[in-house]
Design a protein around this motif. Sequence first.
Motif, mmCIF file in Angstrom:
data_model
loop_
_atom_site.group_PDB
_atom_site.id
_atom_site.type_symbol
_atom_site.label_atom_id
_atom_site.label_comp_id
_atom_site.label_asym_id
_atom_site.label_seq_id
_atom_site.Cartn_x
_atom_site.Cartn_y
_atom_site.Cartn_z
ATOM 1 N N UNK A 76 0.807 -1.210 0.000
ATOM 2 C CA UNK A 76 0.000 0.000 0.000
ATOM 3 C C UNK A 76 0.839 1.257 0.000
ATOM 4 N N UNK A 77 1.888 1.259 0.813
ATOM 5 C CA UNK A 77 2.769 2.422 0.878
ATOM 6 C C UNK A 77 3.549 2.586 -0.425
ATOM 7 N N UNK A 78 4.125 1.477 -0.876
ATOM 8 C CA UNK A 78 4.947 1.549 -2.093
ATOM 9 C C UNK A 78 4.105 1.913 -3.300
ATOM 10 N N UNK A 79 2.887 1.460 -3.301
ATOM 11 C CA UNK A 79 2.035 1.692 -4.463
ATOM 12 C C UNK A 79 1.776 3.169 -4.681
ATOM 13 N N UNK A 80 1.754 3.934 -3.590
ATOM 14 C CA UNK A 80 1.532 5.372 -3.749
ATOM 15 C C UNK A 80 2.667 5.993 -4.549
ATOM 16 N N UNK A 81 3.870 5.466 -4.319
ATOM 17 C CA UNK A 81 5.022 5.945 -5.078
ATOM 18 C C UNK A 81 4.965 5.443 -6.515
ATOM 19 N N UNK A 82 4.735 4.145 -6.625
ATOM 20 C CA UNK A 82 4.801 3.531 -7.948
ATOM 21 C C UNK A 82 3.732 4.080 -8.879
ATOM 22 N N UNK A 83 2.574 4.375 -8.311
ATOM 23 C CA UNK A 83 1.478 4.873 -9.159
ATOM 24 C C UNK A 83 1.849 6.187 -9.824
ATOM 25 N N UNK A 84 2.737 6.942 -9.184
ATOM 26 C CA UNK A 84 3.162 8.215 -9.772
ATOM 27 C C UNK A 84 4.294 7.991 -10.762
ATOM 28 N N UNK A 85 5.239 7.125 -10.383
ATOM 29 C CA UNK A 85 6.443 6.997 -11.213
ATOM 30 C C UNK A 85 6.241 6.112 -12.432
ATOM 31 N N UNK A 86 5.416 5.067 -12.305
ATOM 32 C CA UNK A 86 5.268 4.136 -13.437
ATOM 33 C C UNK A 86 4.828 4.831 -14.721
ATOM 34 N N UNK A 87 3.797 5.686 -14.688
ATOM 35 C CA UNK A 87 3.438 6.368 -15.931
ATOM 36 C C UNK A 87 4.561 7.255 -16.452
ATOM 37 N N UNK A 124 13.844 16.853 -14.430
ATOM 38 C CA UNK A 124 13.109 17.880 -13.691
ATOM 39 C C UNK A 124 12.049 17.265 -12.794
ATOM 40 N N UNK A 125 11.366 16.275 -13.329
ATOM 41 C CA UNK A 125 10.289 15.636 -12.585
ATOM 42 C C UNK A 125 10.834 14.855 -11.398
ATOM 43 N N UNK A 126 11.836 14.055 -11.655
ATOM 44 C CA UNK A 126 12.430 13.245 -10.593
ATOM 45 C C UNK A 126 12.972 14.147 -9.489
ATOM 46 N N UNK A 127 13.625 15.230 -9.886
ATOM 47 C CA UNK A 127 14.168 16.152 -8.894
ATOM 48 C C UNK A 127 13.053 16.807 -8.090
ATOM 49 N N UNK A 128 11.937 17.115 -8.754
ATOM 50 C CA UNK A 128 10.820 17.746 -8.057
ATOM 51 C C UNK A 128 10.171 16.773 -7.085
ATOM 52 N N UNK A 129 9.865 15.577 -7.578
ATOM 53 C CA UNK A 129 9.252 14.587 -6.704
ATOM 54 C C UNK A 129 10.216 14.252 -5.574
ATOM 55 N N UNK A 130 11.514 14.361 -5.884
ATOM 56 C CA UNK A 130 12.521 14.100 -4.869
ATOM 57 C C UNK A 130 12.387 15.005 -3.661
ATOM 58 N N UNK A 131 11.770 16.160 -3.849
ATOM 59 C CA UNK A 131 11.635 17.044 -2.702
ATOM 60 C C UNK A 131 10.713 16.422 -1.662
ATOM 61 N N UNK A 132 9.780 15.575 -2.137
ATOM 62 C CA UNK A 132 8.927 14.850 -1.187
ATOM 63 C C UNK A 132 9.776 13.914 -0.345
ATOM 64 N N UNK A 133 10.734 13.308 -1.043
ATOM 65 C CA UNK A 133 11.598 12.365 -0.348
ATOM 66 C C UNK A 133 12.468 13.102 0.660
ATOM 67 N N UNK A 134 12.937 14.276 0.240
ATOM 68 C CA UNK A 134 13.778 15.067 1.140
ATOM 69 C C UNK A 134 12.996 15.400 2.402
ATOM 70 N N UNK A 135 11.738 15.808 2.213
ATOM 71 C CA UNK A 135 10.909 16.149 3.364
ATOM 72 C C UNK A 135 10.734 14.947 4.277
ATOM 73 N N UNK A 136 10.652 13.777 3.660
ATOM 74 C CA UNK A 136 10.415 12.573 4.441
ATOM 75 C C UNK A 136 11.657 12.148 5.210
ATOM 76 N N UNK A 137 12.771 12.126 4.507
ATOM 77 C CA UNK A 137 13.982 11.536 5.085
ATOM 78 C C UNK A 137 14.831 12.555 5.844
ATOM 79 N N UNK A 138 14.980 13.739 5.259
ATOM 80 C CA UNK A 138 15.874 14.728 5.883
ATOM 81 C C UNK A 138 15.236 16.104 5.818
#
Lengths: 261, 250, 246
Positions: free
Chosen positions: B54-65, C176-190
């Motif tokens: 469930x958690x991973x799917x939230x990520x994958x649903x965005x990145x896969x497309x 650009x997209x990966x870097x932008x979405x990466x900001x979510x990851x930054x918020x989560x991890x650091x």
Amino acid sequence: MKMLLGLVAPTSGRVQMLGEPFSQRSAKRVLPRVGSLIESPSFYGHLTGRENLDIVRRIKGAPTTAVDAALETVRLTQAAKKLAKEYSLGMKQRLGIAMALLGSPELLILDEPTNGLDPAGIHEIRELIKSLPRTHGLTVIVSSHLLSEIEQMADTIGIINQGRMLYQGSLSGLEDAGRLVLTLEDAEQAAAMLRAQGWQIEQVQGREVTLPVYEDKHIPQLVSSMVNAGVGIYRVEIRRRSLEETFLELTERAQTVQVAA
Amino acid sequence: MTAMGVEVSKLRRKRLWLTVLLVLGFELLWIVAILTVSLSRETTAPHTMGYAIGQASQVHAIVAPILATVVVSRLAAMEHDGAMLPVLFAANQSRGSLFLTKYAVAATISTTATVIVVAAVALVAGGQGVPADPGLMIAWLLGLVLANLGIVAIQLLLALLFQRQAVTLTVGIVGGLVGSFAGFVPPTIAAFIPWQYPGLVTPVRMEQTGGTITGFPLVDHLGVLIALVGVVGAACTAAGTAVFAHRVSR
Amino acid sequence: MSALGIERQKSKRAWILLVVAVLLVGLNVFNGAGNYLGNADIFEAQGLTWIAVWGQAGLLWAILFFPFLITVRAASLTRMEHEQANWRRLASYGAHLRIYRGKIVLLAGFVLLCQAMFVAAVLVVSLALGFDLTPSDVAAMLSWGLLGAVGGMTVAAIQLLVGILVRSFATNVAIGLVASIGSLMVTLVAPLLEAVYPYAQIGVGMRVRALDWPTLPETLGYLTGNLLLILVAVFVGRLVLRRREH
């Protein structure tokens, strides 16, 4: 040519353009005075020919009238409203030349300018290039692998082979003086006789006797002395090496020199 | 199949793998981050594989497309840049064959990426002490692979028809990003948007009470959803091939 | 500035992206409004009105959709020069740096326009939902919007540089997209890194998480940091263009 425009840095040596050593700073002064077409023509496919030229005009700061004049010069006025990506190869070439002409350059650098043109187009562009120094007061540097074209266009030529300038000078300097070639019935006998009379024989081969080109006034004497000796004369002619042969010989010689070195 | 071989050899020196690595690598990083952080902080919901999915799917649903869109765009741009389409067709490659071989390459890449993602989720979750659940994983994997097919088909058609890749990239990415609203898009709407299928086939859904996650129970009618996705995917592929094959001009 | 004019002339079909921008703004603000209405009682109890809409709409706008628009626009601007060896031609005129400047300015205009649309949309929706907007509320929206636009300029400058370095349009957008979405990851991890991560700056400027006015030191730090990032990106871009051989 790319080095002259600062597109590529020389691995060694210096570049001088329009009397100045070429550098980042002098480029600002020099490049506006130069027009160029390097390799294949560049353009924005999604814009029309006129729009493309207008952009170049604005970059170079040329007056608005320059676009129409350039279109007229390369005969693209009819197709000016078409999208550049729909142009034929020849039209793209003309567009590139038109771009190079904008801004009243003093020097035009054209890389294979007749590439992709039909014979009528080749003729047209060649005549245009020849007229440019006269009508626009500019100097044109043209690169081409078509010797016949260069022969018809250029006053001064340079031959570059493998990064080395083999010859630089006037076209006439490459013209072969030629040789006087006699095709005779019995070449050996005739050659011996002519030599005894004081004529300079360069070579005898088969039925041909080769001499340096004597002035016209000596030829009748040469012919009559042979006729009087009963030598059968088939042909008296001057043979010159073509520009192509000269070119090939120059480059081949350079290659052997390099190999030997 | 020589057409496939040709398609693969076109990729030489194109460094497509680098682009895939960029997107896939980023996704894996994110999944690892989200799984480790959420599992370590999670106190209420049970640590099941369903939770991880469930958690991973939230990520994958965005990145896969995004991955599918970008790969397809690269494959199509290759032909547009060199103006090769007229050349290929003049050399007697059929339009259908071109579409299908590019489709096969893109689908293979997407599927491989999907397998890697699912494996990663299993590994990371397992590493965090989550009990294995192969049945659930396989259901998820199957759904995801089928979900990709429709996206690849539509994107490929757009990418080959429009020389401006901005068009296909915008459609594919916005189509995928739309799913980021409110976590999950309700299945009734998502069924109409193929770019949402990777999210649609998630075998679990999040259950919340008052803001805290209580669990990830199985979704009802998962089989129906997967079948739907598969059928739509196949239909899109067939339609895409047909549409492209019948275009008269290049 | 004539370089700007030239860039505008080259961007013939850019209006399509603006239409997409309008749609995305609409989508985000609609989502924000929907979220408010869905939890209206909770928000009313807390006395939150437009801020709730701003926060919900702004979050995804700042992290995903706004950077996406900027990325696509920047990629288009550089792509048209990569095609047909136009960078080489511009270099032969000595105009490549000037044109780069024009692109930066055009992109800045685009960033401001998109952000203005967002702020306007939130204003409209707030009024439609019947919120009582004080001048200070409106000032907040405008200021935070403007700060967010500065963050947008950072993304723009970096993406323009990426566009110069990377030829492929798709890879450009992917970065650009990966870097932008990466900001979510930054918020989560650091979360502490959020202050310096370039692609998170839009969200920081728009206060989508903080939902309050920044302090003066925070604002100054934000502006200096972003200005620095922009200058570095532009500087590197100029360097690459100048040194590039064709």
